[in-house]
Scaffold this active site. Structure first.
Site, PDB file in Angstrom:
ATOM      1  CB  CYS A 243      -1.799   7.074   0.996  1.00 50.93           C
ATOM      2  SG  CYS A 243      -3.129   6.224   1.868  1.00 50.93           S
TER       3      CYS A 243
ATOM      4  CD  GLU B 166      -3.061  -0.937   0.446  1.00 54.09           C
ATOM      5  OE1 GLU B 166      -3.128   0.083  -0.267  1.00 54.09           O
ATOM      6  OE2 GLU B 166      -3.918  -1.822   0.439  1.00 54.09           O
TER       7      GLU B 166
HETATM    8  P1  NAP Z   1       8.251   5.098   4.729  1.00 55.91           P
HETATM    9  O1  NAP Z   1       9.429   5.941   4.997  1.00 55.91           O
HETATM   10  O2  NAP Z   1       8.274   4.215   3.558  1.00 55.91           O
HETATM   11  O3  NAP Z   1       8.016   4.257   6.081  1.00 55.91           O
HETATM   12  C1  NAP Z   1       6.990   3.295   6.181  1.00 55.91           C
HETATM   13  C2  NAP Z   1       7.532   2.100   6.945  1.00 55.91           C
HETATM   14  O4  NAP Z   1       8.516   1.452   6.143  1.00 55.91           O
HETATM   15  C3  NAP Z   1       8.231   2.462   8.248  1.00 55.91           C
HETATM   16  O5  NAP Z   1       8.002   1.451   9.177  1.00 55.91           O
HETATM   17  C4  NAP Z   1       9.701   2.499   7.847  1.00 55.91           C
HETATM   18  O6  NAP Z   1      10.567   2.284   8.925  1.00 55.91           O
HETATM   19  C5  NAP Z   1       9.758   1.375   6.852  1.00 55.91           C
HETATM   20  N1  NAP Z   1      10.812   1.485   5.847  1.00 55.91           N
HETATM   21  C6  NAP Z   1      11.324   2.610   5.300  1.00 55.91           C
HETATM   22  N2  NAP Z   1      12.262   2.291   4.383  1.00 55.91           N
HETATM   23  C7  NAP Z   1      12.345   0.943   4.356  1.00 55.91           C
HETATM   24  C8  NAP Z   1      13.127   0.010   3.615  1.00 55.91           C
HETATM   25  N3  NAP Z   1      14.014   0.407   2.707  1.00 55.91           N
HETATM   26  N4  NAP Z   1      12.934  -1.295   3.849  1.00 55.91           N
HETATM   27  C9  NAP Z   1      12.037  -1.719   4.754  1.00 55.91           C
HETATM   28  N5  NAP Z   1      11.271  -0.887   5.486  1.00 55.91           N
HETATM   29  C10 NAP Z   1      11.404   0.422   5.286  1.00 55.91           C
HETATM   30  O7  NAP Z   1       6.933   5.925   4.567  1.00 55.91           O
HETATM   31  P2  NAP Z   1       6.446   7.129   5.446  1.00 55.91           P
HETATM   32  O8  NAP Z   1       7.116   8.364   4.991  1.00 55.91           O
HETATM   33  O9  NAP Z   1       6.533   6.778   6.890  1.00 55.91           O
HETATM   34  O10 NAP Z   1       4.905   7.128   5.052  1.00 55.91           O
HETATM   35  C11 NAP Z   1       4.416   7.929   4.065  1.00 55.91           C
HETATM   36  C12 NAP Z   1       4.178   7.165   2.775  1.00 55.91           C
HETATM   37  O11 NAP Z   1       3.265   6.094   3.018  1.00 55.91           O
HETATM   38  C13 NAP Z   1       3.510   8.044   1.750  1.00 55.91           C
HETATM   39  O12 NAP Z   1       4.032   7.803   0.482  1.00 55.91           O
HETATM   40  C14 NAP Z   1       2.052   7.609   1.832  1.00 55.91           C
HETATM   41  O13 NAP Z   1       1.307   7.907   0.699  1.00 55.91           O
HETATM   42  C15 NAP Z   1       2.217   6.149   2.065  1.00 55.91           C
HETATM   43  N6  NAP Z   1       0.983   5.575   2.628  1.00 55.91           N
HETATM   44  C16 NAP Z   1       0.245   4.733   1.851  1.00 55.91           C
HETATM   45  C17 NAP Z   1      -0.950   4.219   2.324  1.00 55.91           C
HETATM   46  C18 NAP Z   1      -1.801   3.291   1.490  1.00 55.91           C
HETATM   47  O14 NAP Z   1      -2.701   2.670   2.049  1.00 55.91           O
HETATM   48  N7  NAP Z   1      -1.584   3.162   0.200  1.00 55.91           N
HETATM   49  C19 NAP Z   1      -1.379   4.560   3.600  1.00 55.91           C
HETATM   50  C20 NAP Z   1      -0.600   5.421   4.363  1.00 55.91           C
HETATM   51  C21 NAP Z   1       0.587   5.911   3.857  1.00 55.91           C
HETATM   52  P3  NAP Z   1      11.350   3.498   9.632  1.00 55.91           P
HETATM   53  O15 NAP Z   1      10.327   4.405  10.203  1.00 55.91           O
HETATM   54  O16 NAP Z   1      12.160   2.821  10.669  1.00 55.91           O
HETATM   55  O17 NAP Z   1      12.161   4.160   8.565  1.00 55.91           O
END
Ligand code: NAP
Length: 465
Positions: free
Chosen positions: A262, A228
């Site tokens: 998102c 997602e």
């Molecule tokens: P993020 O940086 O990707 O973090 C999300 C999760 O992934 C965190 O637990 C993070 O851990 C982990 N993570 C980050 N990089 C990783 C990697 N290379 N390998 C494995 N795990 C990793 O995202 P965010 O900035 O927190 O969230 C915002 C994004 O989420 C936006 O793009 C938003 O649109 C999207 N989102 C999508 C949905 C949907 O349902 N489609 C819903 C909500 C949000 P750490 O915190 O330890 O880095």
């Protein structure tokens, strides 16, 4: 990124956590694997009763848990309480419908009897974001646990107290230790966890970069993944729409969660006949928004979750203006403590500017003008994302064209995009794959097992595989 609670409204470090050691992670995986063997035998009725208990706990603690959410990631307190209550809803939903969605399904064939049986997979790893720190977890966990799986949660590093509180909710609801465990680890630990043979599948809600990384490891290890990811949802307004309502809901859809959702409306694609009225009405609505302390009930827009998000948003606005976009209002961070950002509107945006091509995670509305339904659909589809979309029209033909033509996981007509336990949720293109919620959601992490029973002489017509 350290695992810590930093209040986005003040920038103050409130609490820091040690990451779990690899041995502690191993112990948690072993506990999960062992617990799965007995938990998969627990009846649907018993699982449902524990989910209903979890719902009651959440509903009774909306204030306490909502305050925790707001303290860790900055959303307005009223919205935080609503988020906790919605988690109760999804628990109740799967408690009520889960067994029926996973009941054996008879299929007519050449067999004496053939049917589909849905069985749990085992340990599912959930990598979750901070923006809806309760809801994202519960919408995965309620169906996964109802199906008989066990879960490991790696939550975002800036919401550790939410992660631990969720862990406690499941324990207090009666789920045996090992059914749901929080792993306090950084993102660099994720790939080794996915590779562990005892982990059967992974779900990630987060950014595109994290999605690529998790899906590559899952793919290399032949494991099921649900992603997602981000979105840059279009919000299309045609002349037949109720303009007042479209502006009111459009404003809400853009600033929901301080703009960090998102499925927030990010690109407003408005027909030329109503474009200038739409722009001036939206400017009035944005000017009336109250930006400030998220603990204050009157606040509409709180701080962004981290200083990095505020800096990135400022860069996107600045670059867009440099490429020719017109700044209607706002455009920068608010000086002082906390990660506050001015509600911002951009117009006349070139298609290659960040405000058109990238996801903007904050209170920034991008306005575009079009002359036809076809042009609106082309522009709506002109990003790498395909999560949600909202179209405002009272013309039946236009509705059909939008429903058919928009490349997105969901099309909402005369309403803002929102997730609902009863309906599937997910995206296409770089917004990810797989579905959460509804019947489809509970069937993501199950073995769809074909059962073929032959009585007497075989009468199967074809033996080709
Ligand atoms: P993020 O940086 O990707 O973090 C999300 C999760 O992934 C965190 O637990 C993070 O851990 C982990 N993570 C980050 N990089 C990783 C990697 N290379 N390998 C494995 N795990 C990793 O995202 P965010 O900035 O927190 O969230 C915002 C994004 O989420 C936006 O793009 C938003 O649109 C999207 N989102 C999508 C949905 C949907 O349902 N489609 C819903 C909500 C949000 P750490 O915190 O330890 O880095």
């Amino acid at each position: 990124m350290s695992i810590a609670t930093v209040n986005p409204a003040t920038g103050k470090l409130l609490e820091q956590f040690e990451a779990m050691t690899p041995d502690e992670v191993q112990a948690a995986i072993s506990r999960a694997a062992e617990t799965f063997l007995s938990y998969r035998e627990v009846s649907f009725g018993r699982r449902a009763a524990m989910l209903v208990k979890a719902a009651a706990i959440l509903e009774g603690r909306q204030n306490e848990l909502g305050t925790l959410i707001t303290t860790e990631m900055g959303k307005p307190i009223g919205a935080a309480r609503v988020e906790v209550a919605k988690c109760g809803m999804v628990c109740r939903y799967y408690a009520e419908h889960g067994e029926r969605y996973l009941a054996d399904e008879k299929v007519e064939s050449d067999a004496s009897e053939s049917y589909i049986r849905y069985q749990p997979l085992g340990i599912i790893l959930a990598v979750m974001p901070w923006n809806f720190p309760f809801w994202q977890v519960f919408r995965f966990a309620a169906p996964a646990l109802m199906a008989g799986n066990v879960a490991l949660l790696k939550h975002a590093s800036n919401v550790p107290q939410c992660a631990l509180a969720i862990d406690r909710v499941f324990r207090e609801a009666g789920f045996p230790w090992g059914v749901f465990q929080t792993l306090l680890v950084g993102s660099q630990a994720v790939s080794d966890i996915i590779k562990d043979p005892r982990i059967r599948a992974v779900t990630l809600t987060g950014s595109e970069g994290a999605g690529r990384s998790v899906a590559s490891t899952a793919g290399a290890n032949i494991k099921k993944a649900v992603l997602e990811l981000g979105g840059s949802d279009p919000f299309i307004v045609m002349p037949s729409a109720d303009l007042e309502e479209a502006v009111k809901i459009g404003t809400k859809a853009r600033i929901v969660n301080n703009g960090q959702s998102c499925i927030a409306a990010k690109r407003f694609i408005v027909h030329r006949d109503v474009a200038s009225r739409f722009e001036s009405m939206m400017t009035r609505h944005f000017a009336a928004l109250v930006t400030g302390d998220p603990m204050d009930e009157k606040t509409d827009v709180g701080p962004l979750a981290t200083p990095q998000i505020a800096e990135e948003l400022e860069r996107q606005v600045r670059d867009s203006v440099q490429r020719g976009a017109r700044l209607v209002m706002g455009g920068k961070r608010i000086q002082g403590e906390g990660n506050y950002f001015e509600p911002t509107i951009l117009a006349d945006i070139p298609e290659d500017a960040p405000a058109a091509a990238e996801e903007t995670f904050g209170p920034v509305a991008s306005l575009f003008v079009v002359d036809s339904v076809g042009e609106a659909i082309r522009l709506a589809n002109a990003t790498s994302y395909g999560l949600g979309s909202s179209v405002w029209t009272n013309d039946k033909g236009e509705r059909k064209a939008f429903i058919d033509g928009i490349d997105a996981g969901q099309v909402f007509v005369n309403a803002m995009v929102a997730s609902d336990p009863r309906l599937p949720f997910g995206g296409v293109k770089h917004s990810g794959f797989g579905r959460e919620l509804g019947r489809d959601g509970i069937r993501e992490f199950v073995n769809v097992k074909t059962v073929w029973i032959q009585e007497g002489a075989p009468n199967r017509k074809s033996s080709a595989d």
